[in-house]
Design an enzyme around this catalytic site. Sequence first.
Site, PDB file in Angstrom:
ATOM      1  N   SER A   1      36.134  22.014  40.384  1.00  0.00           N
ATOM      2  CA  SER A   1      36.092  22.961  39.271  1.00  0.00           C
ATOM      3  C   SER A   1      35.744  22.196  38.005  1.00  0.00           C
ATOM      4  CB  SER A   1      37.463  23.630  39.115  1.00  0.00           C
ATOM      5  OG  SER A   1      37.558  24.317  37.874  1.00  0.00           O
TER       6      SER A   1
ATOM      7  N   TYR B   1      46.866  22.982  37.820  1.00  0.00           N
ATOM      8  CA  TYR B   1      45.633  23.296  38.555  1.00  0.00           C
ATOM      9  C   TYR B   1      44.589  22.215  38.314  1.00  0.00           C
ATOM     10  CZ  TYR B   1      41.199  25.568  39.715  1.00  0.00           C
ATOM     11  OH  TYR B   1      39.956  25.851  40.233  1.00  0.00           O
TER      12      TYR B   1
END
Length: 248
Positions: free
Chosen positions: A142, A156
């Site tokens: 990501s 995250y």
Amino acid sequence: MPKLDGKVAVITGASSGIGEATAEALAAEGASVVVAARREDRLADLSNRIEEGGGRVLAASCDVTDEGQAHGLIRKAEEEFGRVDILVNNAGVMLLSSVGKGLSDEWRRMFDVNVLGLLYTTDAAIETMKRQGGGHLVNISSVAGRKVTRDSSGVYAGSKFAVGAISEGLRQELLQDNIRVTIVEPGAVATELADHITDEDARESLGGLLNLEILQAEDIANAIVYAVTQPERVSVNEILIRPTQQPV
């Protein structure tokens, strides 16, 4: 001739989003695909579409956080198709939140899926790839794995930074075995990931991004196809892909 004719690709998290789109894109390029996820009904629908398009596909129910299932997935692929040329570690969760809200179950879930699940499948695939003389690992990370923001959640982001470190380590460890490693770092993509966020503050923080013209799963699938169809002398190590209007 299709660019991946004769190749075999395993895709985790293939029941929706990037995994689903990647399975269809790789099959369209001639690869035999093994689609893995927990939602068997979704896998059945995907398999039907691929077969109707003339592709070869095996659906495999798999929870990548279970090491035995992850290793079994690679065994199934090799038993069915004889080899594993490409592993797309796509299975992941994005349970954004700030620390201090007692959401430790969600922290564990992210590291179990995003990091350990990736390692379990990779560990099994490496043995097969070494035996056959090469392969390609594609790890979906990501933009949060490159830059931490208040909106991305440190936990995250930490799991995705780990994916980046593991990917670079693998690249160096495996280059003599002719195993290429690519990390793909999407920005905002129209997938189900945001639907699983339980922290209302975190959900609201995504509002600005989701109002942009964000990426589609097919955009990421196309980037993966690009990476895995390069000549063997070419190793595409990293692809960072954002919506044109995403600022960070």
